[in-house]
Write a protein that holds these residues in place. Sequence first.
Motif, PDB file in Angstrom:
ATOM      1  N   VAL A  44       0.832  -1.206   0.000  1.00 12.14           N
ATOM      2  CA  VAL A  44       0.000   0.000   0.000  1.00 12.14           C
ATOM      3  C   VAL A  44       0.862   1.250   0.000  1.00 12.14           C
ATOM      4  O   VAL A  44       0.650   2.177  -0.795  1.00 12.14           O
ATOM      5  N   LEU A  45       1.866   1.287   0.870  1.00 15.22           N
ATOM      6  CA  LEU A  45       2.676   2.499   0.965  1.00 15.22           C
ATOM      7  C   LEU A  45       3.522   2.718  -0.289  1.00 15.22           C
ATOM      8  O   LEU A  45       3.789   3.844  -0.681  1.00 15.22           O
ATOM      9  N   MET A  46       3.954   1.615  -0.916  1.00 16.50           N
ATOM     10  CA  MET A  46       4.669   1.754  -2.184  1.00 16.50           C
ATOM     11  C   MET A  46       3.757   2.431  -3.203  1.00 16.50           C
ATOM     12  O   MET A  46       4.167   3.344  -3.914  1.00 16.50           O
ATOM     13  N   ALA A  47       2.503   1.985  -3.242  1.00 12.33           N
ATOM     14  CA  ALA A  47       1.591   2.476  -4.265  1.00 12.33           C
ATOM     15  C   ALA A  47       1.129   3.906  -4.003  1.00 12.33           C
ATOM     16  O   ALA A  47       1.004   4.689  -4.934  1.00 12.33           O
ATOM     17  N   VAL A  48       0.865   4.245  -2.730  1.00 12.99           N
ATOM     18  CA  VAL A  48       0.284   5.559  -2.485  1.00 12.99           C
ATOM     19  C   VAL A  48       1.263   6.571  -1.894  1.00 12.99           C
ATOM     20  O   VAL A  48       0.892   7.709  -1.661  1.00 12.99           O
TER      21      VAL A  48
END
Lengths: 324, 306
Positions: B35-39
């Motif tokens: 999630v953190l990679m994506a957002v």
Amino acid sequence: MDTAIQVSEQSRRDAEGYRRARLRALWVRRMVIFVSAVVLSIYVLAPVVWLVSSSVQTEAEITSVPPHWIPEEPTLQNYRAIFSATEEEEITYENRSGVDPVSGGFIPSTAKSLLPAMGNSFIVACAVVVLNLLVGVPAAYAIAKIRFMARNASVYFILTTRVIPDIALVVPFFLMIKNLGLLDTLSSLIITYLAVTVPFTVFILVQYFEGLPDELDKAARVDGCSRFQALIHVYLPLSLPSLVAVVLFTFLTSWNEFLLALMFTQTEASQTLPILLAAFTSDFTISFSFINAAGVLAIVPPVIVAIVFERYIVSGLTAGAVKG
Amino acid sequence: MTATDIPHTRKRGVWDRIGYEERSALVFLAPVMAVLMAVAVFPILYSFYISLFRIKLTRPNRQPFIWFENYTDLLGDHEFWMSVGRTVTFTVTSVAAIAVISLLIALLLNEQFRGRRFLSTILLIPWAIPYVANALMWKWIYDSGYGALNGVLYQLDFIDKYMVWLGDQDKTLMLIANAFVWKEVPLATILLLVTLKSIPDDLYAAARVDGATVWQRFVHVTLPAMRPGFMLVMIYETMMAIRHFDLFFVLTEGGPGSASHVLSWHIYVETFRNLSFGSGAAMSYVLALATFGLSYFFIRTLGRRM
């Protein structure tokens, strides 16, 4: 002998003076506390009370000089317009003034989109809460209870993502959402709100899990639980207060978010409550008493949540902030 | 756990070498990392990439790669630096006011008296309400025709005729700061209150034995002990004030003139009104770096415990 009497007389007088000074000090302390408490209540409550008061005033009253602090003829016309508008009733200047001839205030036709906007805000907030729990709980457990190589690195990584300002993400987010064809959908909001909620969630939970004894983990594993089972059956029931805090924070953050919603929403399909409120304020034809009624609707849910769950919020805020 | 603990004898790959703890941690952390990679990570890198182009959405077919020109252009951009100046004014004023007001409230709530619970509960109201609702509330209070501010001052005889508030270039920024402070004070108070409560009573007792007055106890015991709390408030509120956008959007839209044209507003206008995504990305990158730099600076100089 003479002097002995004098001495005791002297000490008696000293004691008297001391007692009086103490009483005076206590009285001063009480007055200072009383006055500051009153000042603080006014500082906090007055703006909100004024907002509520002017939301139930007619157009004639709201435009009086000096203002009527307490409405003389309170009316729920604005609220009625918002809630009855869902029944396909077009609100026009004519039928508005039919209800209340004094009111020259224009109630916008967008009044009827307030409830759907609240619905959108609610759906988005709930989805963000669920995703936060799904993603945050295992992560926090791993960081707090598993001794692995990259543990510190992961902590710093999540910490760093928390410092990124939302406004710095706006441009790439917009292009990403546009390329994914997600503009003007609720999903665009749910996805991007994760960026502003997940790091905080993880930190509140890590803080709490670290306070729970490691032995629980070991005991559960000896009894044949997997790590996952240990988390579900042992730690989750114990960490209820921090879970409540997480639910509250992510819900309020999503409910209140404005900047990202401003970028990605265009129509009623995805507009959230803050977007509609902001649109009202920039329209000079709309009566402020109506705008204020809409504002009251927007602040009621979060204020109730805050007051009911005060204890969890205060402890969660401290935990999350101290760590992050 | 060492590699020899692994019972099977298959040729050891990377997977085996990183051990059981690492593997289970990986499973638990995978979702959050994804999630953190994506957002967060991808957008911030993507933003840097965008900032190297001259992207005008009005001219979609001509988007030349221009290296760091968007950044070097900023150096000579008068309007950019003016907006940075306003952001600094806004931030310094707000954070100073928040620190003082929340200290006073925290000292009050640290005492025992009837009604204390009530006060700490209502204090959460400003914290809980959405920024946009806060903004419309203050917009109405500041209203030059029928607003409460004029009404109060008029009825108390401080002014003899209604005044213009947000429309006055000299007052706008401070009035917006006031609305910001009102909403941020509760959180700061909670943080300071925790620090206050953690000061051991022995310190006060000792100071009293030494004959310290109330004021001396405050200056020599309370204030030094509150350093960590203040640090937290400074860091957090500075971050919030620097990036703040909502109030500027609702209350003034950067006006009147350019009196409240702060950096976050400048980025918004450049990106979404001028549709110049390249330079908008460059500016927001500068803002992000400034935020990182400042938090690093605070942590280093004020020696924060992590």
